[in-house]
Scaffold this active site. Structure first.
Site, PDB file in Angstrom:
ATOM      1  N   GLU A  88      13.068   2.488  -2.804  1.00  0.00           N
ATOM      2  CA  GLU A  88      14.331   2.352  -3.556  1.00  0.00           C
ATOM      3  C   GLU A  88      14.426   3.372  -4.691  1.00  0.00           C
ATOM      4  OE1 GLU A  88      15.726  -1.536  -4.571  1.00  0.00           O
ATOM      5  OE2 GLU A  88      15.328  -2.324  -2.583  1.00  0.00           O
TER       6      GLU A  88
HETATM    7  C1  LIG Z   1       6.489   1.084   2.614  1.00  0.00           C
HETATM    8  C2  LIG Z   1       7.817   1.705   2.616  1.00  0.00           C
HETATM    9  C3  LIG Z   1       8.934   0.945   2.917  1.00  0.00           C
HETATM   10  C4  LIG Z   1      10.193   1.553   2.994  1.00  0.00           C
HETATM   11  N1  LIG Z   1      11.274   0.829   3.422  1.00  0.00           N
HETATM   12  C5  LIG Z   1      12.443   1.494   3.681  1.00  0.00           C
HETATM   13  C6  LIG Z   1      13.528   0.821   4.331  1.00  0.00           C
HETATM   14  O1  LIG Z   1      13.466  -0.374   4.633  1.00  0.00           O
HETATM   15  N2  LIG Z   1      14.649   1.532   4.593  1.00  0.00           N
HETATM   16  C7  LIG Z   1      14.769   2.839   4.273  1.00  0.00           C
HETATM   17  O2  LIG Z   1      15.799   3.431   4.559  1.00  0.00           O
HETATM   18  N3  LIG Z   1      13.762   3.507   3.650  1.00  0.00           N
HETATM   19  C8  LIG Z   1      12.602   2.870   3.366  1.00  0.00           C
HETATM   20  N4  LIG Z   1      11.559   3.529   2.756  1.00  0.00           N
HETATM   21  C9  LIG Z   1      11.739   4.923   2.379  1.00  0.00           C
HETATM   22  C10 LIG Z   1      11.706   5.160   0.877  1.00  0.00           C
HETATM   23  O3  LIG Z   1      12.929   4.823   0.308  1.00  0.00           O
HETATM   24  C11 LIG Z   1      11.337   6.649   0.705  1.00  0.00           C
HETATM   25  O4  LIG Z   1       9.952   6.721   0.960  1.00  0.00           O
HETATM   26  C12 LIG Z   1      11.658   7.167  -0.643  1.00  0.00           C
HETATM   27  O5  LIG Z   1      13.040   7.311  -0.759  1.00  0.00           O
HETATM   28  C13 LIG Z   1      10.988   8.502  -0.928  1.00  0.00           C
HETATM   29  O6  LIG Z   1      11.131   9.406   0.122  1.00  0.00           O
HETATM   30  P1  LIG Z   1       9.851  10.194   0.693  1.00  0.00           P
HETATM   31  O7  LIG Z   1       8.766   9.214   0.893  1.00  0.00           O
HETATM   32  O8  LIG Z   1      10.313  10.988   1.818  1.00  0.00           O
HETATM   33  O9  LIG Z   1       9.387  11.127  -0.504  1.00  0.00           O
HETATM   34  P2  LIG Z   1      10.028  12.528  -0.921  1.00  0.00           P
HETATM   35  O10 LIG Z   1      11.506  12.429  -0.963  1.00  0.00           O
HETATM   36  O11 LIG Z   1       9.403  13.588  -0.131  1.00  0.00           O
HETATM   37  O12 LIG Z   1       9.530  12.624  -2.423  1.00  0.00           O
HETATM   38  C14 LIG Z   1       8.180  12.972  -2.742  1.00  0.00           C
HETATM   39  C15 LIG Z   1       8.027  13.003  -4.247  1.00  0.00           C
HETATM   40  O13 LIG Z   1       8.916  13.974  -4.816  1.00  0.00           O
HETATM   41  C16 LIG Z   1       9.644  13.369  -5.858  1.00  0.00           C
HETATM   42  N5  LIG Z   1      10.956  14.029  -5.934  1.00  0.00           N
HETATM   43  C17 LIG Z   1      11.850  14.241  -4.950  1.00  0.00           C
HETATM   44  N6  LIG Z   1      12.924  14.885  -5.424  1.00  0.00           N
HETATM   45  C18 LIG Z   1      12.715  15.075  -6.748  1.00  0.00           C
HETATM   46  C19 LIG Z   1      13.455  15.663  -7.817  1.00  0.00           C
HETATM   47  N7  LIG Z   1      14.657  16.200  -7.654  1.00  0.00           N
HETATM   48  N8  LIG Z   1      12.900  15.677  -9.041  1.00  0.00           N
HETATM   49  C20 LIG Z   1      11.694  15.135  -9.257  1.00  0.00           C
HETATM   50  N9  LIG Z   1      10.959  14.560  -8.298  1.00  0.00           N
HETATM   51  C21 LIG Z   1      11.461  14.524  -7.070  1.00  0.00           C
HETATM   52  C22 LIG Z   1       9.739  11.919  -5.495  1.00  0.00           C
HETATM   53  O14 LIG Z   1       9.943  11.129  -6.658  1.00  0.00           O
HETATM   54  C23 LIG Z   1       8.368  11.674  -4.894  1.00  0.00           C
HETATM   55  O15 LIG Z   1       7.446  11.432  -5.919  1.00  0.00           O
HETATM   56  C24 LIG Z   1      10.316   2.928   2.660  1.00  0.00           C
HETATM   57  C25 LIG Z   1       9.199   3.668   2.308  1.00  0.00           C
HETATM   58  C26 LIG Z   1       7.961   3.082   2.285  1.00  0.00           C
HETATM   59  C27 LIG Z   1       6.783   3.917   1.949  1.00  0.00           C
END
Ligand SMILES: Cc1cc2nc3c(=O)[nH]c(=O)nc-3n(C[C@H](O)[C@H](O)[C@H](O)COP(=O)(O)OP(=O)(O)OC[C@H]3O[C@@H](n4cnc5c(N)ncnc54)[C@H](O)[C@@H]3O)c2cc1C
Length: 840
Positions: free
Chosen positions: A502
């Site tokens: 989230e």
């Molecule tokens: C266990 C689990 C359950 C989940 N459940 C759902 C679900 O039910 N439905 C769904 O749709 N999604 C779900 N998600 C997805 C979750 O919302 C995403 O993992 C999350 O949005 C982050 O995306 P990412 O993991 O691809 O990280 P990335 O987007 O690759 O981000 C990696 C890091 O970069 C940072 N970052 C990115 N952009 C910036 C910026 N502009 N400035 C500073 N920092 C930045 C982020 O904060 C993070 O620390 C789930 C994820 C997990 C791990």
């Protein structure tokens, strides 16, 4: 001399007028009087008085005649503003505009009206909600253990799933008219707190259907038919929902999802109907592998203009039964040791009828706004509550453990080194729960507090991680060795999940809290921005002019207030009548910080303009100030709402000092790193004219907080209220509670034996290998202790031995006893629908 006095009077008068945010008319009158005095008493050389008077007349006319002011000043500024304003996509705009502004607006005002906060009713549970917590939630916790879910079933056991569905856990927020529980946000949060003090898998499995997803989206935006069909089924657990937004190539930047749907005609139910041909590739979807109803977000295109003139219609949400041909869900991800169901889903060119779009055809392209609005409220409840749960578990169990575990013949909790993390656990938890309750109260008042829910999610999940890490350090090896008796290892592994979902925390801190906060909570910025988008130039100019001059006076007021409050230590700042005397200074200092934040914001936005968006470190620090003020407000409110419990005061004071010190560090961080050194120098003089008032909380205060966790008390009960305590026979919290009670009974008896040994009445020299029983027997024989007292000592030793013991396993760590786990055979590569497309 008279001239000097006049100059001083003019300066003081100007600061005073700025401080009270005087109107343009008052300013004009005051300057006229000052010039009149200068003329009358010949205080200045005549040519200078004349020049000043002419300048005044010109400015007074230009500023006080609106039409002239707009022509001469506002029109040029508006044109410049349009040029420097960073370009904003529709999705960005929808994200920024989602939700409502509540107490955050006051915190940004430079002059919060504390009475408004104190008058917010403290949330309370209805009899039905309380009964649900005391019965169904308690029973659910008692049905399984963290160990059984993570190691034996790698899922919730089937009986637990059934109980969750049968007892309405999946419809906590669904309105009663549709068969749901219709619980308040506060009740929802208390359910989450209790569940997460016991099991991550149970709490996440219950959390997701009640959080952002099909139920919530349908309740707000569904057509009547969709609501009538799905909501009762969701409430009764006949449908298991998931919501899929995240794509492998669009995580944090979710608005850029490449998943798409093309408006077209197709076959459905034996008829040719208008619908969408949808292609998606999603991952990380909680409950995805077992869901029966897939909530899906994708971008809609209408190349053949079947529904209107627009081709790129925008993000849209639809509900698709997972049994629908072409929907692939099944394999699982393994999110650390938290075994809740999570996995990918994909589909290629899957035709769905238009009435599967949430809200039907009129809601095409409205998906992003729907998601942002639901997130604005939902994000403030589920994850913050599960974080509070983790912190409660840690405070209760680790506090007890630190009292019964002895090293160097002393309970480890009494060492100063351990006091530090124990103090953080107590102080953080007090503040976390205060913020959780205040955010839930806002949601129950009908607010959709977008900024505050982001703050609650970010800071409560971060603090939970800090609390659990501290707990791990205190329990040492006992926390590291997994097994049925480990009470903290699962929370330690679960903390990063809450941090990531989230809105991952770094992104939320760097971009969202302040980015959205500055625009939404600032009284004028959003008005100025909206004015720039007005198509009618005349209307734009009137609106912009009004906002611009309000903004200028606001900035001037905050400049004066920041400086004056800094010079006077804010001792003269008004405090709401009747607040606890011991908290008066906090209100005054927070008012000072509020003015400083508003002023720094205006300077930052004015100097850096659109570049502030890329200066994430500055933006994060400004957001921290806002966030910490929110956490402080909630803490002060909690203290009042709970009747100013004197025994809890150390928790409140520690949390406040810690947060105020951190807010001050963030303020200093903004100033030290401000790109323009001259402005930085001036800012330091204005914000901290007499230096920085806050220091870290005193060790003596920390000592009092740590002691509160080490033994039973009403404060400890209040701090950990609403957690699942387990049965006294369980090997986790229940056992620690018993060991703690026994230890407190045993300690005075052991002291008696020690004193008797010192006086030579008991021989304390034990033969090698002899245990405490020998000493107890000797003490009893010498008439130093009674039989019952001896038994109390032995019982405490026995229970403590059980508490500190760790689990052990066969050579293969029990793998042979467990069912094979999905994924132990090499997985088939997940086919990407996009690759198919490329190949075609
Ligand atoms: C266990 C689990 C359950 C989940 N459940 C759902 C679900 O039910 N439905 C769904 O749709 N999604 C779900 N998600 C997805 C979750 O919302 C995403 O993992 C999350 O949005 C982050 O995306 P990412 O993991 O691809 O990280 P990335 O987007 O690759 O981000 C990696 C890091 O970069 C940072 N970052 C990115 N952009 C910036 C910026 N502009 N400035 C500073 N920092 C930045 C982020 O904060 C993070 O620390 C789930 C994820 C997990 C791990």
């Amino acid at each position: 001399m008279l001239t000097l006095l006049w100059l001083v009077a003019v300066f003081i008068g100007a600061v005073a007028l700025a401080y009270v945010n005087a109107s343009a008319v008052v300013w004009t009158g005051a300057v006229a009087v000052a010039l009149g005095v200068a003329w009358g008493a010949s205080l200045l050389v005549p040519w200078l008085t004349l020049a000043l008077t002419l300048a005044f007349v010109v400015l007074a006319i230009a500023l006080n005649v609106p039409a002239l002011r707009r022509k001469l000043i506002s029109e040029g500024v508006l044109a410049g503003f349009r040029k420097v304003l960073p370009p904003m996509s529709q999705t960005e705009r929808e994200a920024i505009e989602a939700g409502t502004v509540w107490w955050d607006g006051e915190l940004f005002s430079g002059k919060p009206d504390w009475r408004k906060l104190l008058d917010v009713a403290q949330p309370a549970l209805t009899a039905e909600e309380q009964s649900f917590l005391d019965n169904e939630v308690e029973e659910l916790c008692g049905m399984t253990t963290e160990w059984e879910t993570t190691q034996v079933y790698r899922d919730l056991p089937p009986r637990v799933w059934q109980f969750i569905k049968d007892k309405g856990f999946l419809g906590l927020g669904i309105p009663r008219e549709y068969g749901g529980k219709g619980f308040s946000a506060y009740a929802h949060s208390r359910v989450m707190i209790k569940l997460s003090t016991h099991s991550t898998a149970v709490s996440v499995s219950v959390m997701v259907p009640n959080s952002l997803g099909p139920g919530e989206l349908l309740a707000h935006y569904g057509t009547d038919e969709q609501k009538r069909h799905y909501l009762p089924r969701l409430a009764r657990g006949l449908e298991l929902p998931c919501f899929a937004l995240t794509n492998p190539n669009a995580g944090s930047d979710a608005a850029s999802i490449p998943d798409y749907g093309i408006v077209c005609w197709g076959e459905h139910g034996g008829k040719n109907v208008l619908g969408l041909r949808v292609t998606w590739d999603k991952r990380y979807i909680t409950l995805g592998p077992i869901a029966t109803l897939l909530g899906l977000a994708f971008r809609v295109y209408d190349p053949d203009h079947l529904v209107g003139a627009k081709e790129d219609i925008g993000i849209t949400c639809a509900l698709i039964p997972t049994s629908h041909p072409g929907v692939d869900v099944g394999r699982r991800h393994m999110p650390l040791a938290a075994v809740f169901q999570n996995g990918p889903t994909w589909g290629k060119d899957v035709f769905i009828p238009m009435d599967w779009v949430i809200g039907g055809q009129p809601m095409l392209g409205r998906g992003w706004r729907m998601l942002m609005e639901c997130l604005a409220a939902g994000r403030g409840i589920s994850l913050p509550s599960s974080s509070i749960g983790m912190a409660k578990l840690t405070a209760r169990a680790v506090g007890g453990y630190a009292r019964v575990r002895q090293q160097f013949k002393t309970p480890i909790g009494k060492f100063e080194g351990i006091e530090e993390p124990l103090t953080r656990i107590g102080g953080n938890l007090y503040m976390m729960e205060a913020a959780g309750a205040l955010t839930a109260a806002a949601v129950d008042l009908g607010e959709k507090p977008a900024v505050l829910s982001g703050i609650a999610k970010l800071h409560l999940t971060e603090r939970a991680r800090q609390v659990v890490n501290d707990g791990m350090d205190i329990v040492g090896g006992k926390g590291i060795c997994m097994g049925p008796s480990n009470f903290i290892g699962a929370a330690y592994m679960g903390a990063p999940v809450a941090i990531t979902v989230e809105g991952a925390n770094i992104l939320t801190r760097s971009l969202i809290v302040y980015g959205q906060g500055a625009i939404r909570c600032h009284p004028y910025v959003l008005k100025e921005m909206s004015a720039t988008r007005e198509h009618d130039h005349g209307v734009a100019l009137v609106k912009f002019d009004e906002a611009l001059f309000g903004h200028l006076r606001f900035t001037l007021a905050n400049l004066a207030r920041t400086w004056v409050m800094g010079l006077t230590g804010s001792h003269f700042v008004g405090v709401p009548a009747g607040v606890a005397p011991e908290t008066r200074r906090y209100y005054q200092q927070l008012t000072r910080f509020s003015a400083a934040l508003a002023f720094l914001s205006d300077v930052s936005m004015g100097v850096l303009g659109g570049a502030l968006k890329r200066k994430e470190k500055l933006s994060a620090r400004l957001g921290d100030i806002l966030s910490l003020m929110y956490l402080c407000s909630a803490t002060l409110k909690r203290y009042e709402a709970e009747g100013r419990q004197q025994a809890d005061a150390p928790l409140m004071h520690w949390a406040m000092w810690d947060a105020m010190f951190k807010a001050q560090t963030a303020l200093e961080g903004v100033i030290s790193n401000f790109p323009n050194r001259f402005i930085a120098f001036a800012l330091r003089g204005l914000v901290f004219p007499l230096g920085r008032p806050y220091v870290e909380p005193a060790d003596s205060l920390g000592h009092k907080v740590a002691r509160l966790l080490l033994e039973p008390s009403a404060t400890r009960d209040r701090l950990t209220a609403g957690m699942y305590m387990g049965s006294p026979n369980d090997e986790r919290v229940g056992l620690i509670e018993r060991a703690l009670a026994a230890t407190l009974l045993s300690e005075p008896v052991e002291a008696k034996i020690k004193a008797a040994a010192k006086a030579g009445r008991v021989d304390a020299k034990l033969p090698p290998g002899a245990g405490i029983e020998v000493l107890v027997t000797r003490a009893h024989a010498a008439g130093v202790i009674t039989m019952a007292e001896g038994e109390a000592v032995l019982a405490a030793r026995d229970l403590t031995a059980r508490v500190i013991r760790v689990d052990d396993f066969a050579q293969d760590l029990g793998a042979s006893e467990h069912k094979p786990v999905a994924g132990t055979t090499p997985p088939a590569a997940t086919p990407s629908p996009y690759k198919h497309k490329a190949a075609a």
